[in-house]
Design an enzyme around this catalytic site. Structure first.
Site, PDB file in Angstrom:
ATOM      1  N   LEU A  62      44.659  40.396  35.770  1.00  0.00           N
ATOM      2  CA  LEU A  62      43.731  41.096  34.878  1.00  0.00           C
ATOM      3  C   LEU A  62      44.478  41.957  33.862  1.00  0.00           C
ATOM      4  O   LEU A  62      43.856  42.730  33.132  1.00  0.00           O
ATOM      5  CB  LEU A  62      42.791  41.984  35.703  1.00  0.00           C
ATOM      6  CG  LEU A  62      41.866  41.223  36.659  1.00  0.00           C
ATOM      7  CD1 LEU A  62      41.188  42.178  37.615  1.00  0.00           C
ATOM      8  CD2 LEU A  62      40.831  40.435  35.868  1.00  0.00           C
ATOM      9  N   PRO A 120      45.058  40.990  42.827  1.00  0.00           N
ATOM     10  CA  PRO A 120      44.972  40.198  41.589  1.00  0.00           C
ATOM     11  C   PRO A 120      45.158  41.039  40.323  1.00  0.00           C
ATOM     12  O   PRO A 120      44.821  40.575  39.232  1.00  0.00           O
ATOM     13  CB  PRO A 120      43.550  39.616  41.664  1.00  0.00           C
ATOM     14  CG  PRO A 120      42.774  40.598  42.470  1.00  0.00           C
ATOM     15  CD  PRO A 120      43.742  41.318  43.380  1.00  0.00           C
ATOM     16  N   GLU A 121      45.734  42.225  40.455  1.00  0.00           N
ATOM     17  CA  GLU A 121      45.848  43.115  39.284  1.00  0.00           C
ATOM     18  C   GLU A 121      46.563  42.466  38.098  1.00  0.00           C
ATOM     19  O   GLU A 121      46.083  42.549  36.964  1.00  0.00           O
ATOM     20  CB  GLU A 121      46.578  44.420  39.666  1.00  0.00           C
ATOM     21  CG  GLU A 121      45.698  45.436  40.386  1.00  0.00           C
ATOM     22  CD  GLU A 121      45.719  45.272  41.900  1.00  0.00           C
ATOM     23  OE1 GLU A 121      46.005  44.154  42.378  1.00  0.00           O
ATOM     24  OE2 GLU A 121      45.438  46.255  42.605  1.00  0.00           O
ATOM     25  N   VAL A 122      47.735  41.853  38.363  1.00  0.00           N
ATOM     26  CA  VAL A 122      48.472  41.292  37.210  1.00  0.00           C
ATOM     27  C   VAL A 122      47.658  40.225  36.485  1.00  0.00           C
ATOM     28  O   VAL A 122      47.793  40.059  35.278  1.00  0.00           O
ATOM     29  CB  VAL A 122      49.865  40.699  37.580  1.00  0.00           C
ATOM     30  CG1 VAL A 122      50.858  41.797  37.917  1.00  0.00           C
ATOM     31  CG2 VAL A 122      49.766  39.673  38.677  1.00  0.00           C
TER      32      VAL A 122
END
Lengths: 252, 245
Positions: free
Chosen positions: A137, A133-135
């Site tokens: 955040l 889920p990096e993108v």
């Protein structure tokens, strides 16, 4: 307290991320202990009669919730140190001559999901939550991207990393992130034991020679690429947008 | 034959020649290229779609009939290469709604996408070698999308696969049952991607392009161009004109 536990039982070693209260999030201390555990394992693996399978798993309910970013918010030097430590650990783990199995006992998120992709085989159950889920955040999964590309190919890696979010163990199995899927968490021990027993029955030297070739074929041991990834990831993390999103998310 | 519109922060480019299953002409490819070049700054995701039952049935080969010197075929190959290459360097995510059919040049366009949706009974593939035409132009892109084995199978084998098989082999990332559902779901995916932080998205796209670069893209085009006007093509290409689209 030791954040990473190494246990050796005959041909099988088990490395447990042992920070259950933080869902085994990767802190500097945990990564230091992981480095030390794999350093301890590396020399014994080259001799005969030593472990030739390593199982990596998490204590408690989660496998690994990813980077422990709370401790490095607002400190770009520490953030780079943490990301570089993960980067070097991924290469160190991959360089082990023994077969490494990720026993993904629960959530494997971001850097934690990346760790499962560094392993030679990944096992989980249908309801586990995995993903990058990096993108979402505002951060960039640059350290783990090369590992996901090696694991599932460039096209699927693009889809997974750009869409962000999380997926079930079943979906991760369909897209190639997971190699062996159990229907329920209750079966994970037994299924992993079966896989490990088969692996342990193989010729350790044949396995090590094969793994070495595979590592050469996909340039697995290229430290420069993951270290560059750590720098990129740290620079995106340092942007005000990412800092604000992370503060909101982490309640910091 | 190319429509484009900004809907919120999603820019949609639509192949719009449904009566010919969106078969590509040199003009369409030039217009597609031009549309990609003028994506508005507000756009945070691109949706590429095709009007009607089929996303794209490939080149309009009937046009080659009146171009015995190969001018049209060269323009088609070059235009296709330029469009896919232009899609791949965009810093915003590219979603492709490939309902019904993505065949030959239509299948090649998938190489420009980040997230590809199709439907279970869609037909996908690249059956052009039987016409004496080389699909090498898109091999570098398809290889990057779905791996070497898949690229070889689709480019060298004359058959078509369905949407389920495309999902299984990585040529598509989501497979819906109903063809009519593909474009609306693709718009939903594009909107979701457009809502994510653009800075992180662009950095991630650039990084992926750096660690998994497309090899030999220009050479792929050269190989296809070198086959234009060959004796084999002159003998086999007329087969395409006798088949009813």
């Amino acid at each position: 307290m030791n954040h990473a536990l190494l246990a050796i039982a005959g041909p099988v070693a088990t490395l447990t991320l042992n920070r259950a209260d933080a869902r085994n999030a990767l802190s500097l201390e945990l990564l230091q202990d992981l480095h030390a555990a794999v350093d301890a394992l590396a020399p014994c693996a080259s001799g005969g009669g030593s472990p030739h399978v390593l199982v990596v798993t998490g204590a408690g309910k989660a496998f690994c919730a990813g980077m422990d970013l709370k401790a490095v918010l607002g400190n770009s030097t520490l953030a780079l140190e943490l990301l570089s430590s993960l980067a070097l650990f991924t290469v160190k783990l991959r360089a082990l001559p023994m077969v490494v199995v990720a026993k993904v006992n629960g959530a494997a998120i971001g850097g934690g999901c990346g760790l499962s992709c560094v392993c030679d085989l990944a096992i989980t159950h249908a309801d586990a939550k995995l993903g990058y889920p990096e993108v979402d955040l505002g951060v960039c999964p640059a350290v783990v991207a090369p590992w996901l590309v090696r694991k599932v190919g460039a096209g699927r890696a693009r889809k997974i990393l750009l869409t962000g979010g999380l997926m079930s163990g079943r979906e991760a199995h369909v897209c190639g992130m997971i190699d062996v899927l159990c229907e329920t968490g209750a079966e994970l021990d037994r299924v992993t034991d079966d896989v490990v027993r088969r692996l342990a029955a193989g010729g350790p030297q044949a396995l090590a020679a094969t793994k070495k070739l595979l590592n050469e074929l996909d340039s697995s041991l290229d430290e420069a690429i993951v270290l560059k990834g750590a720098q990129l990831s740290a620079s995106v993390l340092a942007t005000p947008d990412a800092q604000a999103r992370l503060r909101a998310k982490l309640g910091a | 034959m190319i429509k484009s519109a900004l809907q919120g922060n999603v820019f949609e480019i639509t192949l719009s020649r449904p009566e010919k299953r969106n078969a590509l002409t040199p003009e369409m490819l030039a217009d597609l290229r031009a549309a990609i070049a003028v994506i508005p700054k507000e756009a945070r995701a691109l949706l590429l779609s095709g009007e009607g039952a089929a996303f794209c049935a490939g080149f309009d080969l009937a046009l080659c009939k009146d171009s015995p010197d190969g001018t049209v075929m060269r323009a088609l190959l070059t235009g296709l290469h330029e469009c896919i290459a232009a899609l791949r360097v965009l810093e915003i995510p590219v979603v492709i709604a490939a309902q019904g059919a993505a065949i030959a040049g239509g299948c090649a366009l998938l190489g420009g996408g980040d997230v590809i949706l199709t439907n279970a009974d869609a037909k996908l593939g690249y059956p052009v070698a039987r016409l004496g035409v080389s699909p090498a132009v898109s091999a570098p892109f398809l290889r990057n999308l779905a791996g070497d084995g898949v690229a070889r199978a689709r480019e060298l084998e004359n058959g078509l696969i369905d949407g389920r098989a495309a999902l299984a082999c990585g040529l598509a990332h989501e497979c819906l049952e109903a063809p009519e559902a593909v474009r609306s779901r693709a718009l939903e995916v594009a909107r979701d991607l457009a809502s994510k932080p653009g800075h992180a998205m662009a950095a991630t796209k650039r990084w992926l392009a750096e660690i998994a670069p497309i090899s030999l893209a220009a050479q792929g085009l050269s190989v296809s161009l070198a086959r234009v006007g060959s004796e084999e093509e002159k003998r086999l290409l007329p087969l395409a004109w006798s088949t009813v689209r």
